[in-house]
Motif scaffolding. Sequence first.
Motif, mmCIF file in Angstrom:
data_model
loop_
_atom_site.group_PDB
_atom_site.id
_atom_site.type_symbol
_atom_site.label_atom_id
_atom_site.label_comp_id
_atom_site.label_asym_id
_atom_site.label_seq_id
_atom_site.Cartn_x
_atom_site.Cartn_y
_atom_site.Cartn_z
ATOM 1 N N PHE A 86 0.856 -1.193 0.000
ATOM 2 C CA PHE A 86 0.000 0.000 0.000
ATOM 3 C C PHE A 86 0.887 1.236 0.000
ATOM 4 N N HIS A 87 0.671 2.085 -0.964
ATOM 5 C CA HIS A 87 1.400 3.335 -1.041
ATOM 6 C C HIS A 87 0.416 4.421 -0.636
ATOM 7 N N LYS A 88 0.549 4.889 0.597
ATOM 8 C CA LYS A 88 -0.459 5.783 1.175
ATOM 9 C C LYS A 88 -0.516 7.145 0.493
ATOM 10 N N MET A 89 0.609 7.653 0.020
ATOM 11 C CA MET A 89 0.594 8.966 -0.624
ATOM 12 C C MET A 89 -0.120 8.902 -1.976
ATOM 13 N N ASN A 90 0.188 7.892 -2.769
ATOM 14 C CA ASN A 90 -0.418 7.772 -4.090
ATOM 15 C C ASN A 90 -1.710 6.967 -4.089
ATOM 16 N N LEU A 91 -2.056 6.390 -2.942
ATOM 17 C CA LEU A 91 -3.257 5.566 -2.807
ATOM 18 C C LEU A 91 -3.287 4.464 -3.861
ATOM 19 N N GLU A 92 -2.226 3.668 -3.873
ATOM 20 C CA GLU A 92 -2.152 2.559 -4.812
ATOM 21 C C GLU A 92 -1.610 1.316 -4.122
ATOM 22 N N ALA A 93 -1.841 0.184 -4.751
ATOM 23 C CA ALA A 93 -1.321 -1.100 -4.281
ATOM 24 C C ALA A 93 -1.234 -2.025 -5.488
ATOM 25 N N ASP A 94 -0.491 -3.106 -5.327
ATOM 26 C CA ASP A 94 -0.421 -4.086 -6.410
ATOM 27 C C ASP A 94 -1.126 -5.375 -6.003
ATOM 28 N N VAL A 95 -1.581 -6.097 -6.999
ATOM 29 C CA VAL A 95 -2.281 -7.364 -6.804
ATOM 30 C C VAL A 95 -1.300 -8.516 -6.981
ATOM 31 N N GLY A 96 -1.380 -9.477 -6.083
ATOM 32 C CA GLY A 96 -0.630 -10.722 -6.219
ATOM 33 C C GLY A 96 -1.580 -11.878 -5.970
ATOM 34 N N TYR A 97 -1.260 -13.044 -6.502
ATOM 35 C CA TYR A 97 -2.144 -14.188 -6.296
ATOM 36 C C TYR A 97 -1.492 -15.482 -6.754
ATOM 37 N N PHE A 98 -2.081 -16.576 -6.297
ATOM 38 C CA PHE A 98 -1.803 -17.893 -6.876
ATOM 39 C C PHE A 98 -3.029 -18.764 -6.672
ATOM 40 N N LEU A 99 -3.150 -19.743 -7.552
ATOM 41 C CA LEU A 99 -4.277 -20.662 -7.516
ATOM 42 C C LEU A 99 -3.749 -22.066 -7.744
ATOM 43 N N GLY A 100 -4.187 -22.998 -6.911
ATOM 44 C CA GLY A 100 -3.774 -24.389 -7.075
ATOM 45 C C GLY A 100 -4.203 -24.930 -8.430
ATOM 46 N N LYS A 101 -3.392 -25.797 -8.977
ATOM 47 C CA LYS A 101 -3.598 -26.309 -10.331
ATOM 48 C C LYS A 101 -4.974 -26.948 -10.515
ATOM 49 N N SER A 102 -5.442 -27.681 -9.532
ATOM 50 C CA SER A 102 -6.720 -28.376 -9.685
ATOM 51 C C SER A 102 -7.917 -27.427 -9.695
ATOM 52 N N PHE A 103 -7.694 -26.160 -9.373
ATOM 53 C CA PHE A 103 -8.779 -25.176 -9.335
ATOM 54 C C PHE A 103 -8.807 -24.275 -10.569
ATOM 55 N N ARG A 104 -7.828 -24.410 -11.430
ATOM 56 C CA ARG A 104 -7.737 -23.531 -12.590
ATOM 57 C C ARG A 104 -8.756 -23.912 -13.660
ATOM 58 N N GLY A 105 -9.115 -22.923 -14.478
ATOM 59 C CA GLY A 105 -10.019 -23.165 -15.588
ATOM 60 C C GLY A 105 -11.493 -22.992 -15.249
ATOM 61 N N HIS A 106 -11.774 -22.456 -14.052
ATOM 62 C CA HIS A 106 -13.168 -22.250 -13.633
ATOM 63 C C HIS A 106 -13.502 -20.764 -13.462
ATOM 64 N N GLY A 107 -12.591 -19.885 -13.860
ATOM 65 C CA GLY A 107 -12.828 -18.449 -13.716
ATOM 66 C C GLY A 107 -12.686 -17.951 -12.285
ATOM 67 N N ILE A 108 -12.108 -18.764 -11.420
ATOM 68 C CA ILE A 108 -11.996 -18.416 -10.002
ATOM 69 C C ILE A 108 -11.143 -17.170 -9.816
ATOM 70 N N MET A 109 -9.968 -17.149 -10.423
ATOM 71 C CA MET A 109 -9.062 -16.029 -10.185
ATOM 72 C C MET A 109 -9.599 -14.736 -10.787
ATOM 73 N N THR A 110 -10.207 -14.807 -11.938
ATOM 74 C CA THR A 110 -10.780 -13.598 -12.533
ATOM 75 C C THR A 110 -11.828 -13.007 -11.593
ATOM 76 N N ARG A 111 -12.714 -13.843 -11.063
ATOM 77 C CA ARG A 111 -13.747 -13.353 -10.155
ATOM 78 C C ARG A 111 -13.141 -12.858 -8.851
ATOM 79 N N ALA A 112 -12.093 -13.523 -8.367
ATOM 80 C CA ALA A 112 -11.440 -13.105 -7.120
ATOM 81 C C ALA A 112 -10.755 -11.744 -7.301
#
Length: 188
Positions: A86-112
């Motif tokens: 979190f960059h408080k002056m610029n009011l920004e942050a970056d997104v990070g993520y990972f998803l287990g292989k067996s959960f991929r292909g269901h649109g989970i990460m896009t919705r998350a």
Amino acid sequence: MFSYKVDDEIKLALPRLSDVDELYALIDADRDDLGRFLPWVDHVQSIDDELPAIQNDLNGFAAGTSLNLFIWYHGRLAGKISLNKFHKMNLEADVGYFLGKSFRGHGIMTRAVQALLDIAFDEYGLHRVYLECAADNLPSNGVAQRCGMRLEGTLHGRLILKDGYHDCNHYAVLAEEWPDITASLQSH
């Protein structure tokens, strides 16, 4: 426990120390694939390596410097998503993520990610959220694009991964753009 219902299938929730076994199993089962784009995976060699990470996530939440959430899919731990640095002056942050292989292909990460952007703009009042991923990480590039994030550029040789340096695509979205993007996504 803080939790956010994304839809009938997905819930985002603060990590709990009691989830460490399930988190480690998720990482360990997909170590080679996750490790291709996430250098930290090689440093997670036991459950004991994940306990400090969860505690750090909780400390970041308490301090207001980050938001790390577990992704639950039909009640099973599927991955993790975060707003980092979190960059408080610029009011920004970056997104990070990972998803287990067996959960991929269901649109989970896009919705998350879409839900996390709602949280970033509505709850945290951020102005800008960005996502960086290896240019050859096609699934992560696809998530950013499906979420309506704009490709701002490619940083050459920016990421060091197991097999050497990779170009890094930098995507972003602004708070004032998000309502129109959300409306567009819902109409499709």
